[in-house]
Design an enzyme around this catalytic site. Sequence first.
Site, PDB file in Angstrom:
ATOM      1  N   LYS A  22       0.839  -1.204   0.000  1.00 35.01           N
ATOM      2  CA  LYS A  22       0.000   0.000   0.000  1.00 35.01           C
ATOM      3  C   LYS A  22       0.874   1.254   0.000  1.00 35.01           C
ATOM      4  O   LYS A  22       0.656   2.175  -0.787  1.00 35.01           O
ATOM      5  CB  LYS A  22      -0.893  -0.002   1.244  1.00 35.01           C
ATOM      6  CG  LYS A  22      -1.602   1.315   1.510  1.00 35.01           C
ATOM      7  CD  LYS A  22      -2.435   1.264   2.769  1.00 35.01           C
ATOM      8  CE  LYS A  22      -1.760   1.762   4.014  1.00 35.01           C
ATOM      9  NZ  LYS A  22      -1.558   3.203   4.118  1.00 35.01           N
ATOM     10  N   ASN A  23       1.842   1.290   0.923  1.00 35.06           N
ATOM     11  CA  ASN A  23       2.616   2.520   1.100  1.00 35.06           C
ATOM     12  C   ASN A  23       3.588   2.793  -0.040  1.00 35.06           C
ATOM     13  O   ASN A  23       4.213   3.853  -0.079  1.00 35.06           O
ATOM     14  CB  ASN A  23       3.359   2.496   2.446  1.00 35.06           C
ATOM     15  CG  ASN A  23       2.402   2.720   3.598  1.00 35.06           C
ATOM     16  OD1 ASN A  23       1.222   2.987   3.385  1.00 35.06           O
ATOM     17  ND2 ASN A  23       2.902   2.602   4.819  1.00 35.06           N
ATOM     18  N   CYS A 118      -5.773  13.516  12.665  1.00 33.83           N
ATOM     19  CA  CYS A 118      -5.607  12.114  12.323  1.00 33.83           C
ATOM     20  C   CYS A 118      -5.672  11.303  13.610  1.00 33.83           C
ATOM     21  O   CYS A 118      -5.265  11.781  14.663  1.00 33.83           O
ATOM     22  CB  CYS A 118      -4.260  11.933  11.651  1.00 33.83           C
ATOM     23  SG  CYS A 118      -3.760  10.238  11.443  1.00 33.83           S
ATOM     24  N   ARG A 123       0.305  14.865  13.127  1.00 32.75           N
ATOM     25  CA  ARG A 123       0.914  14.624  11.806  1.00 32.75           C
ATOM     26  C   ARG A 123       1.036  15.887  10.944  1.00 32.75           C
ATOM     27  O   ARG A 123       0.402  16.000   9.890  1.00 32.75           O
ATOM     28  CB  ARG A 123       0.149  13.536  11.060  1.00 32.75           C
ATOM     29  CG  ARG A 123       0.201  12.220  11.790  1.00 32.75           C
ATOM     30  CD  ARG A 123      -0.484  11.122  11.045  1.00 32.75           C
ATOM     31  NE  ARG A 123       0.327  10.542   9.999  1.00 32.75           N
ATOM     32  CZ  ARG A 123      -0.025   9.477   9.280  1.00 32.75           C
ATOM     33  NH1 ARG A 123      -1.162   8.901   9.499  1.00 32.75           N
ATOM     34  NH2 ARG A 123       0.766   9.013   8.337  1.00 32.75           N
ATOM     35  N   ASP A 307       4.250   0.824  12.256  1.00 33.33           N
ATOM     36  CA  ASP A 307       3.099   0.154  11.644  1.00 33.33           C
ATOM     37  C   ASP A 307       2.945  -1.302  12.090  1.00 33.33           C
ATOM     38  O   ASP A 307       1.980  -1.965  11.707  1.00 33.33           O
ATOM     39  CB  ASP A 307       3.193   0.209  10.108  1.00 33.33           C
ATOM     40  CG  ASP A 307       2.852   1.588   9.573  1.00 33.33           C
ATOM     41  OD1 ASP A 307       2.393   2.441  10.351  1.00 33.33           O
ATOM     42  OD2 ASP A 307       3.046   1.817   8.361  1.00 33.33           O
ATOM     43  N   ARG A 399      -9.128  -0.144   4.256  1.00 33.39           N
ATOM     44  CA  ARG A 399      -8.258   0.861   3.623  1.00 33.39           C
ATOM     45  C   ARG A 399      -6.912   0.259   3.215  1.00 33.39           C
ATOM     46  O   ARG A 399      -6.295   0.721   2.259  1.00 33.39           O
ATOM     47  CB  ARG A 399      -7.997   2.013   4.597  1.00 33.39           C
ATOM     48  CG  ARG A 399      -9.178   2.902   4.821  1.00 33.39           C
ATOM     49  CD  ARG A 399      -8.797   4.070   5.662  1.00 33.39           C
ATOM     50  NE  ARG A 399      -7.671   4.803   5.070  1.00 33.39           N
ATOM     51  CZ  ARG A 399      -7.162   5.906   5.555  1.00 33.39           C
ATOM     52  NH1 ARG A 399      -7.656   6.431   6.639  1.00 33.39           N
ATOM     53  NH2 ARG A 399      -6.145   6.502   4.967  1.00 33.39           N
TER      54      ARG A 399
HETATM   55  C1  UD1 Z   1       4.277   6.925   6.431  1.00 29.44           C
HETATM   56  C2  UD1 Z   1       3.372   5.728   6.272  1.00 29.44           C
HETATM   57  C3  UD1 Z   1       2.799   5.299   7.625  1.00 29.44           C
HETATM   58  C4  UD1 Z   1       3.925   5.067   8.624  1.00 29.44           C
HETATM   59  C5  UD1 Z   1       4.844   6.269   8.694  1.00 29.44           C
HETATM   60  C6  UD1 Z   1       6.051   6.046   9.566  1.00 29.44           C
HETATM   61  C7  UD1 Z   1       2.409   6.041   4.081  1.00 29.44           C
HETATM   62  C8  UD1 Z   1       1.194   6.329   3.275  1.00 29.44           C
HETATM   63  N1  UD1 Z   1       2.261   6.091   5.395  1.00 29.44           N
HETATM   64  O1  UD1 Z   1       3.483   7.991   6.921  1.00 29.44           O
HETATM   65  O2  UD1 Z   1       2.078   4.076   7.426  1.00 29.44           O
HETATM   66  O3  UD1 Z   1       3.378   4.834   9.905  1.00 29.44           O
HETATM   67  O4  UD1 Z   1       5.322   6.597   7.367  1.00 29.44           O
HETATM   68  O5  UD1 Z   1       6.742   4.922   9.167  1.00 29.44           O
HETATM   69  O6  UD1 Z   1       3.456   5.740   3.554  1.00 29.44           O
HETATM   70  N2  UD1 Z   1       6.260  14.681  10.799  1.00 29.44           N
HETATM   71  C9  UD1 Z   1       6.373  16.019  11.135  1.00 29.44           C
HETATM   72  N3  UD1 Z   1       6.407  16.938  10.132  1.00 29.44           N
HETATM   73  C10 UD1 Z   1       6.329  16.588   8.826  1.00 29.44           C
HETATM   74  C11 UD1 Z   1       6.220  15.233   8.488  1.00 29.44           C
HETATM   75  C12 UD1 Z   1       6.193  14.293   9.495  1.00 29.44           C
HETATM   76  O7  UD1 Z   1       6.441  16.368  12.327  1.00 29.44           O
HETATM   77  O8  UD1 Z   1       6.340  17.485   7.977  1.00 29.44           O
HETATM   78  C13 UD1 Z   1       6.228  13.670  11.865  1.00 29.44           C
HETATM   79  C14 UD1 Z   1       4.914  12.882  11.869  1.00 29.44           C
HETATM   80  O9  UD1 Z   1       3.909  13.565  12.571  1.00 29.44           O
HETATM   81  C15 UD1 Z   1       5.341  11.604  12.557  1.00 29.44           C
HETATM   82  C16 UD1 Z   1       6.784  11.417  12.073  1.00 29.44           C
HETATM   83  O10 UD1 Z   1       7.206  12.690  11.617  1.00 29.44           O
HETATM   84  O11 UD1 Z   1       5.316  11.781  13.951  1.00 29.44           O
HETATM   85  C17 UD1 Z   1       6.947  10.418  10.942  1.00 29.44           C
HETATM   86  O12 UD1 Z   1       6.041  10.750   9.911  1.00 29.44           O
HETATM   87  P1  UD1 Z   1       6.306  10.378   8.395  1.00 29.44           P
HETATM   88  O13 UD1 Z   1       7.541   9.548   8.275  1.00 29.44           O
HETATM   89  O14 UD1 Z   1       6.213  11.600   7.585  1.00 29.44           O
HETATM   90  O15 UD1 Z   1       5.057   9.445   8.101  1.00 29.44           O
HETATM   91  P2  UD1 Z   1       4.061   9.479   6.865  1.00 29.44           P
HETATM   92  O16 UD1 Z   1       4.790   9.691   5.599  1.00 29.44           O
HETATM   93  O17 UD1 Z   1       2.921  10.388   7.174  1.00 29.44           O
END
Ligand code: UD1
Length: 427
Positions: A22-23, A118, A123, A307, A399
């Site tokens: 999925k990711n 969320c 996030r 995850d 999902r």
């Molecule tokens: C992706 C995965 C999700 C997984 C996560 C971490 C997808 C669709 N989803 O989510 O399943 O749990 O990686 O492995 O691929 N953060 C900030 N600022 C930002 C971006 C992120 O503070 O601009 C924080 C987030 O709130 C979180 C952490 O960084 O606490 C990691 O988030 P991130 O690696 O960005 O996860 P996603 O890409 O949203």
Amino acid sequence: MDHFIIHGGYPLCGEIVIGGAKNSALKLLAAGLLTSDQLVLSNVPRIDDIVTMCVLLKQHGLNVTDISGDGSVLSVGGKITNTEAPYDIVSKMRASVLVLGPLLARCHEARVSLPGGCAIGTRPITLHLKGLETLGANITLENGYICASTTSRLKGGEVVFPFASVGATENVMMAATLAEGRTTIVNAAREPEIIDLANCLKNMGAEIKGAGEKTIVIDGVDSLHGAHYRVMPDRIECGTYACAAAITGGDLRLINGNTDHLAAVVQTLRHCGVEVHQTDNVMRVWCKERLRSTEITTEPYPGFPTDMQAQFMALLSVAEGTSKVTETVFENRFMHVPELVRLGAHIDVQGSLATIHGVRTLTGAPVKATDLRASFSLILAGLVAHGETILDHVHHLDRGYEAVERKLSACGAKIERVQKNQEIKPV
Ligand code: UD1
């Protein structure tokens, strides 16, 4: 809303085919915005998030064609006629924000709704926006929307992330493929899905080095072209079914499983007394004794994946001894705990630390899924609980997991989906 009715106590034995990730697939579909040619993706998982991404791409003007007729091979491409990603779609699926980088790179403008709250944390997407600003984008927030534009092509630059973010790395990497000059991403996320995206982009003509490492270098090209690409297997789906084998004392052959992508998970399973063996593309997982307690701290890849945290919480609920789980990636990812407690688990949560006092047996009860991975932790608990577990809010599960009840039933689980208007009746 659909429910699952589960009768616990049956060891899972047999084969489960692990589907496409999925990711990865979500980002590969978004990469279709980077070219007017056709990008053909195979091994696409048939899950609701993919449907949502296809709806989003269609409303941007792309043609999305189901070549296989069953949703597993999709072709995307065509002219972009609308650069706005609306709130109703983005709020439904946060990964929608991954269209921002590609739209900006190809059309020099994008208006993408802020995703909003969320279930597992606030996030923010600040890193995505800062990264794109480094490439020359002007970004403002207006009426709940991110308004991004550039007067001409994006320009390569050095993007230094304070910590690794999967989505921010992907958004910047996609945008940088069409920027003028070189972009360096420092402190990039290293997940296998980042490598999968880079490989697909390279097949489309992008110049990318270092994906999977902390520093990624992208030399922008004038345009990208179409390609055929096979989505990598879903390591989280694989890890989840490994937990199903472990918790039920079963023996599963996970086809397309890859222990290389799950090193931290496999190490933890073995520590708990679970046997894991890889031969060719088959990961065999079995467990013949009571699970043992362990300590887990979630971290970005290659650390233990957040995850997989909820699924392990179910396992550790019935393990011998006291386990500790520390969640460091998301601030609010213990929503499955009160539901596991309803099934008889003994878990104390203090901030980001959960202490699990293993019990011998769980007992079936009505429970509610709160997010995607939490849903599966409740299924795992239901598979060993005495009596009947009724899992509500199954739409979270749909999902991201394909054909859950079919895959589990084929290996001996007693699990039935009851549709919204169908009366609940005993299995
Ligand atoms: C992706 C995965 C999700 C997984 C996560 C971490 C997808 C669709 N989803 O989510 O399943 O749990 O990686 O492995 O691929 N953060 C900030 N600022 C930002 C971006 C992120 O503070 O601009 C924080 C987030 O709130 C979180 C952490 O960084 O606490 C990691 O988030 P991130 O690696 O960005 O996860 P996603 O890409 O949203």
